[in-house]
Design an enzyme around this catalytic site. Structure first.
Site, PDB file in Angstrom:
ATOM      1  N   HIS A  18      56.919  27.360  29.549  1.00  0.00           N
ATOM      2  CA  HIS A  18      58.432  27.070  29.987  1.00  0.00           C
ATOM      3  C   HIS A  18      58.992  25.793  30.208  1.00  0.00           C
ATOM      4  O   HIS A  18      59.832  25.288  29.811  1.00  0.00           O
ATOM      5  CB  HIS A  18      58.844  27.898  31.043  1.00  0.00           C
ATOM      6  N   SER A 129      53.917  34.348  30.099  1.00  0.00           N
ATOM      7  CA  SER A 129      53.697  34.892  31.535  1.00  0.00           C
ATOM      8  C   SER A 129      52.944  36.159  31.640  1.00  0.00           C
ATOM      9  O   SER A 129      52.204  36.367  32.424  1.00  0.00           O
ATOM     10  CB  SER A 129      55.342  35.490  31.911  1.00  0.00           C
TER      11      SER A 129
END
Ligand code: ADP
Length: 163
Positions: A18, A129
């Site tokens: 990210h 994630s």
């Protein structure tokens, strides 16, 4: 010319993948708003406030980056922020179908907003994630995948992940 971009996501929690996308957005746009989806239905590991805090710490060095949370339609949030661009990261072909559907839906709802895709760095192409949470669950190291602060926050939630 409008120079505001939105980087939306769940960020549960933020990974180096990210951050790579956010850094590249920050180098391209004068203002980058990281938009954290506030959706309890997704049952995130980290609360919205925790996800925002971890992102703020991880992006503190980046000029023009702000972290905010939103509920409801992303295009409404983007309009309220005065943004004309939504940035999404692409890891693999498997991301494409859902991203394509979302981009077309958003284009239908808000024709003035463009979705732009940034291709991941190869070293992060497998990183998500969920993968990071799985690693912590089974006692693996996440060093090199997340910041030290995120690693610490994950360790503090380890019991929750093992339930
Ligand atoms: P969402 O639930 O909206 O997919 P995520 O937090 O999983 O939210 O991801 C937010 C954005 O970051 C998405 O555009 C996603 O494709 C991108 N992204 C996630 N992991 C990576 C990675 N390793 N490399 C590049 N982009 C990534």
């Amino acid at each position: 010319m409008n120079h505001v971009a939105i980087c939306p996501g769940s960020f549960d929690p933020v990974t180096l993948g990210h951050l790579d996308i956010i850094e590249r957005a920050a180098a391209t746009f004068s203002r980058t708003v990281v938009a954290v989806l506030d959706n309890p239905v997704k049952k995130p590991l980290f609360s919205t406030a925790e996800r925002c805090e971890l992102l703020r710490k991880a992006t503190a060095h980046l000029p023009g980056v702000e972290v905010k949370h939103f509920q409801g339609l992303l295009v409404d949030f983007a309009r309220a922020e005065g943004a004309r661009v939504i940035i999404r990261g692409l890891r693999a072909l498997s991301d494409f179908e859902a991203e394509f559907q979302m981009a077309l839906t958003n284009k239908h709802l808000a024709p003035e907003i463009e979705t732009m895709f940034m291709v991941t760095r190869p070293e992060f192409s497998f990183l998500s994630s969920s993968m990071v949470k799985e690693l912590v669950r089974f006692g693996g190291s996440v060093a090199g995948f997340v910041t030290p602060e995120v690693e610490e926050a994950l360790m503090a939630k380890r019991e929750l992940l093992q339930r």
